[in-house]
Design a protein around this motif. Sequence first.
Motif, PDB file in Angstrom:
ATOM      1  N   ASP A  61       9.150   5.160   4.553  1.00 43.66           N
ATOM      2  CA  ASP A  61       8.704   6.235   3.996  1.00 43.66           C
ATOM      3  C   ASP A  61       9.679   6.229   2.837  1.00 43.66           C
ATOM      4  OD1 ASP A  61      10.905   6.643   5.903  1.00 43.66           O
ATOM      5  OD2 ASP A  61      10.799   8.600   5.779  1.00 43.66           O
ATOM      6  N   PRO A  62       9.018   6.541   1.806  1.00 41.72           N
ATOM      7  CA  PRO A  62      10.011   6.377   0.311  1.00 41.72           C
ATOM      8  C   PRO A  62      10.272   7.692   0.079  1.00 41.72           C
ATOM      9  CG  PRO A  62       7.460   6.505  -0.089  1.00 41.72           C
ATOM     10  CD  PRO A  62       7.474   6.547   1.387  1.00 41.72           C
ATOM     11  N   THR A  63      11.637   8.071   0.711  1.00 43.26           N
ATOM     12  CA  THR A  63      12.353   9.081   0.283  1.00 43.26           C
ATOM     13  C   THR A  63      13.275   9.058  -0.972  1.00 43.26           C
ATOM     14  OG1 THR A  63      13.988   8.536   1.938  1.00 43.26           O
ATOM     15  CG2 THR A  63      12.048   9.924   2.941  1.00 43.26           C
ATOM     16  N   GLY A 118       6.152  12.610   2.951  1.00 36.72           N
ATOM     17  CA  GLY A 118       5.098  12.479   3.812  1.00 36.72           C
ATOM     18  C   GLY A 118       4.140  11.360   3.422  1.00 36.72           C
ATOM     19  N   ARG A 119       4.892  10.275   2.752  1.00 28.96           N
ATOM     20  CA  ARG A 119       4.306   9.260   2.413  1.00 28.96           C
ATOM     21  C   ARG A 119       4.705   7.984   3.071  1.00 28.96           C
ATOM     22  NH1 ARG A 119       0.892  12.737   0.849  1.00 28.96           N
ATOM     23  NH2 ARG A 119       1.177  13.879  -1.234  1.00 28.96           N
ATOM     24  N   VAL A 120       3.809   6.979   3.247  1.00 28.14           N
ATOM     25  CA  VAL A 120       4.152   5.771   3.652  1.00 28.14           C
ATOM     26  C   VAL A 120       3.977   4.532   2.579  1.00 28.14           C
ATOM     27  CG1 VAL A 120       3.974   4.151   5.887  1.00 28.14           C
ATOM     28  CG2 VAL A 120       3.468   6.541   5.949  1.00 28.14           C
ATOM     29  N   VAL A 121       4.924   3.772   2.628  1.00 26.14           N
ATOM     30  CA  VAL A 121       4.451   2.475   2.008  1.00 26.14           C
ATOM     31  C   VAL A 121       4.690   1.438   3.174  1.00 26.14           C
ATOM     32  CG1 VAL A 121       5.457   0.454   0.307  1.00 26.14           C
ATOM     33  CG2 VAL A 121       5.937   2.928  -0.190  1.00 26.14           C
ATOM     34  N   ALA A 122       3.386   0.602   2.890  1.00 27.07           N
ATOM     35  CA  ALA A 122       3.430  -0.393   3.901  1.00 27.07           C
ATOM     36  C   ALA A 122       3.093  -1.755   3.083  1.00 27.07           C
ATOM     37  CB  ALA A 122       2.101  -0.055   4.838  1.00 27.07           C
ATOM     38  N   VAL A 123       3.402  -2.775   3.994  1.00 24.78           N
ATOM     39  CA  VAL A 123       3.178  -4.311   3.461  1.00 24.78           C
ATOM     40  C   VAL A 123       2.254  -4.975   4.556  1.00 24.78           C
ATOM     41  CG1 VAL A 123       4.156  -6.404   2.836  1.00 24.78           C
ATOM     42  CG2 VAL A 123       5.445  -4.268   2.369  1.00 24.78           C
ATOM     43  N   LEU A 142       0.870  -1.262  -0.094  1.00 25.00           N
ATOM     44  CA  LEU A 142      -0.045  -0.014   0.038  1.00 25.00           C
ATOM     45  C   LEU A 142       0.919   1.188  -0.003  1.00 25.00           C
ATOM     46  CD1 LEU A 142      -1.582  -2.205   1.732  1.00 25.00           C
ATOM     47  CD2 LEU A 142      -3.189  -0.372   2.287  1.00 25.00           C
ATOM     48  N   VAL A 143       0.231   2.461  -0.545  1.00 21.45           N
ATOM     49  CA  VAL A 143       0.981   3.632  -0.317  1.00 21.45           C
ATOM     50  C   VAL A 143       0.046   4.620   0.042  1.00 21.45           C
ATOM     51  CG1 VAL A 143       0.933   4.259  -2.760  1.00 21.45           C
ATOM     52  CG2 VAL A 143       2.738   5.285  -1.401  1.00 21.45           C
ATOM     53  N   SER A 144       0.437   5.653   1.133  1.00 26.41           N
ATOM     54  CA  SER A 144      -0.750   6.226   1.611  1.00 26.41           C
ATOM     55  C   SER A 144      -1.019   7.680   0.664  1.00 26.41           C
ATOM     56  CB  SER A 144       0.117   6.861   2.916  1.00 26.41           C
ATOM     57  OG  SER A 144       1.025   7.684   2.667  1.00 26.41           O
ATOM     58  N   GLY A 145      -0.326   7.970  -0.599  1.00 30.47           N
ATOM     59  CA  GLY A 145      -0.672   9.089  -1.133  1.00 30.47           C
ATOM     60  C   GLY A 145       0.045   9.291  -2.477  1.00 30.47           C
ATOM     61  N   PRO A 146      -0.098  10.130  -3.217  1.00 31.14           N
ATOM     62  CA  PRO A 146       0.581  10.233  -4.713  1.00 31.14           C
ATOM     63  C   PRO A 146       2.151  10.360  -4.332  1.00 31.14           C
ATOM     64  CG  PRO A 146      -1.297  12.067  -4.335  1.00 31.14           C
ATOM     65  CD  PRO A 146      -0.968  11.322  -3.026  1.00 31.14           C
ATOM     66  N   VAL A 147       2.738   9.834  -5.158  1.00 30.88           N
ATOM     67  CA  VAL A 147       4.373   9.812  -5.052  1.00 30.88           C
ATOM     68  C   VAL A 147       4.843  10.794  -5.924  1.00 30.88           C
ATOM     69  CG1 VAL A 147       4.151   7.154  -4.612  1.00 30.88           C
ATOM     70  CG2 VAL A 147       4.460   7.924  -6.895  1.00 30.88           C
ATOM     71  N   GLY A 148       5.947  11.406  -5.614  1.00 27.86           N
ATOM     72  CA  GLY A 148       6.875  12.110  -6.285  1.00 27.86           C
ATOM     73  C   GLY A 148       6.477  13.431  -6.141  1.00 27.86           C
ATOM     74  N   LEU A 202       9.467   5.426  -4.197  1.00 28.26           N
ATOM     75  CA  LEU A 202       8.911   3.905  -4.145  1.00 28.26           C
ATOM     76  C   LEU A 202       9.496   2.853  -4.687  1.00 28.26           C
ATOM     77  CD1 LEU A 202       6.312   2.412  -3.633  1.00 28.26           C
ATOM     78  CD2 LEU A 202       5.268   3.110  -5.813  1.00 28.26           C
ATOM     79  N   ALA A 203      10.083   3.082  -5.816  1.00 26.33           N
ATOM     80  CA  ALA A 203      10.718   1.888  -6.537  1.00 26.33           C
ATOM     81  C   ALA A 203      12.245   1.565  -5.737  1.00 26.33           C
ATOM     82  CB  ALA A 203      11.339   2.387  -7.872  1.00 26.33           C
ATOM     83  N   THR A 204      12.669   2.301  -5.012  1.00 28.38           N
ATOM     84  CA  THR A 204      13.890   1.838  -4.299  1.00 28.38           C
ATOM     85  C   THR A 204      13.451   1.141  -3.089  1.00 28.38           C
ATOM     86  OG1 THR A 204      15.141   3.802  -5.056  1.00 28.38           O
ATOM     87  CG2 THR A 204      15.765   2.709  -2.895  1.00 28.38           C
ATOM     88  N   VAL A 205      12.226   1.404  -2.637  1.00 22.09           N
ATOM     89  CA  VAL A 205      11.819   0.823  -1.318  1.00 22.09           C
ATOM     90  C   VAL A 205      11.286  -0.806  -1.871  1.00 22.09           C
ATOM     91  CG1 VAL A 205       9.880   0.705   0.308  1.00 22.09           C
ATOM     92  CG2 VAL A 205      10.665   2.682  -0.043  1.00 22.09           C
ATOM     93  N   ALA A 206      10.697  -0.632  -2.896  1.00 22.31           N
ATOM     94  CA  ALA A 206      10.376  -2.161  -3.749  1.00 22.31           C
ATOM     95  C   ALA A 206      11.670  -2.960  -3.810  1.00 22.31           C
ATOM     96  CB  ALA A 206       9.398  -1.889  -4.919  1.00 22.31           C
TER      97      ALA A 206
END
Lengths: 332, 332
Positions: free
Chosen positions: A216-218, A268-273, A166-172, A222-226
């Motif tokens: 938090d995908p800083t 200000g976003r969160v990626v969650a599994v 999941l992601v909490s909001g728009p990326v980038g 997002l791609a790097t977190v993945a």
Amino acid sequence: MDDSHIQLAHGNGGRYMRELIEQVFAARLGTVDPSLDAAPVQMDGKRLMLTTDGFTVQPLEFPGGSIGSLAVHGTVNDLAVSGAVPRHLTLAAMIEEGLEIALLQRIVADFARAASEAGVTVVAGDTKVLRRGEGGGVYLAVTGIGEAWPGVHLGMSQIRAGDRVLVSGPVGDHGTAVLLAREQFGLRGDLQSDSASVLPLAQSIWALPGLRFMRDPTRGGLATVAHEIARATGYRVALDQPAIPVRDQVGAICDMLGYDPCFLACEGRVVAVVAAAEADAALACWRSLPQGADAAIIGEIRAASPLVTLATGLGGERVLQELEDDPLPRIC
Amino acid sequence: MDDSHIQLAHGNGGRYMRELIEQVFAARLGTVDPSLDAAPVQMDGKRLMLTTDGFTVQPLEFPGGSIGSLAVHGTVNDLAVSGAVPRHLTLAAMIEEGLEIALLQRIVADFARAASEAGVTVVAGDTKVLRRGEGGGVYLAVTGIGEAWPGVHLGMSQIRAGDRVLVSGPVGDHGTAVLLAREQFGLRGDLQSDSASVLPLAQSIWALPGLRFMRDPTRGGLATVAHEIARATGYRVALDQPAIPVRDQVGAICDMLGYDPCFLACEGRVVAVVAAAEADAALACWRSLPQGADAAIIGEIRAASPLVTLATGLGGERVLQELEDDPLPRIC
């Protein structure tokens, strides 16, 4: 690439940075686990969480924040996604000779306001002055100390095949807003950085037993977190491109400049599994918060070779490579 | 002086730095007490001590150490003089594009060795890459977390008229060694920085009930610590110049260049204020340690107007002014 000297790509969150941290830092410092946002520390039976970050963003002020607010958010977010309540910060400021004091005052005021909003106190500080030409105006280094929330034990090792991403909001948004603020492209827009404390988002799902991991995908986005998940777990991270929220403006600018929003920083976003059975519950928690209105389930963990794949809207699927070259000038 | 922009003098430990910290940082951040080396933090009943410091020394390697070992010593020393046992460190490294990786490896190895010797573990880290020309090779920011030793409560507020001032060894070695390493003066010598953990020195006198206050005289040196005491207590700090240990080589170089060793940084010394009745006992503790062989009682606290005075060997006495201009290029 010259491998005997530091390159900008060593700072972008991708492969060069990972190798630098593993080979130069972690190998010698021993106890650093480079895969953690915040490190657990036992002090007399109490489980504290510690995190530290350097902040070097240019420009120092940008739509939606400044290096001052960003430094607080970046630090409290590392604690929040680790399952800890942020309590205290320390601040080391390295200030370049010639910096306008009025600008420094605005930055410190932003820092103070963000700290107050996040409920943390600033307990220790230090200032150093850098000679003119040896600093980017001001650099901040912040350490955060938090209290691990009882019962919350998150980590990539808990991720299982079938889990949802999941992601909490728009990326980038942050990466793009900073890019525009540099004025190198002659582009203008009303886009704001998403820089914010994610503590409310993180806390809203701490109680879910199926929550496996958050980040938090800083840097590297997002791609790097993945990629970090795929490497650590040995599973495939299968993302669904149409499901990934991206603001029209961000998408348009990325199309124009040839960037992929999945690699741009969020602050200000969160990626969650989350376990599949609880993915909808987690999504509902996030969507009930103003910060999570655009949250989405964007992919799943699969028992397949450890790649990151992106399903396109047309039924195709492509492999998302790990970041190697610098996607854009320094943005965090 | 232009008071709207940052000057090098804002970083020297003297009046400009104090005013910058008070007016720009402490005023906004609220909870920072700028007079403390380390801040006490209550976490679930346990009294922890936190300290943070930025390290920007040039050159990165110097006789007796490097920015890596210095960063550990500077941090653990702030905890040790505050009555805390250092336990954990965090490290944020800001690395300039173009830095030789072999040099970075030596610096990290020095950091690891010094941390191991001081008995601390490195629990969290971060790296950022600065663009070429926006950094001095590498800057380090370190936060230290320690456990306050039960029963040790030190502070300038405990200082009384009649107390004695002690120093644990010769002053100005670090400042002079760094000065020579810059090679700007064509001088050479075998002088080494005194950079070291002062934990053994500090611990050796923690148990003395008459121990009032300790500080490691880094930026601004012994004279700046004396000024901080005079300002905080309202007492006079009367130093006895012939009693202040200074290496011949340091004295000769300072004479030649017009510096006063009392203003030069030490990175492995302790200044202590001790009740008169226990001054000899403290001195004996220190002299029993290799690092304290040259320790001395160098002055006393007097109920007189808050100045720092220096008695010369000829029966005269002069006032030691607070540092204003930069005594030498960045040395810490």
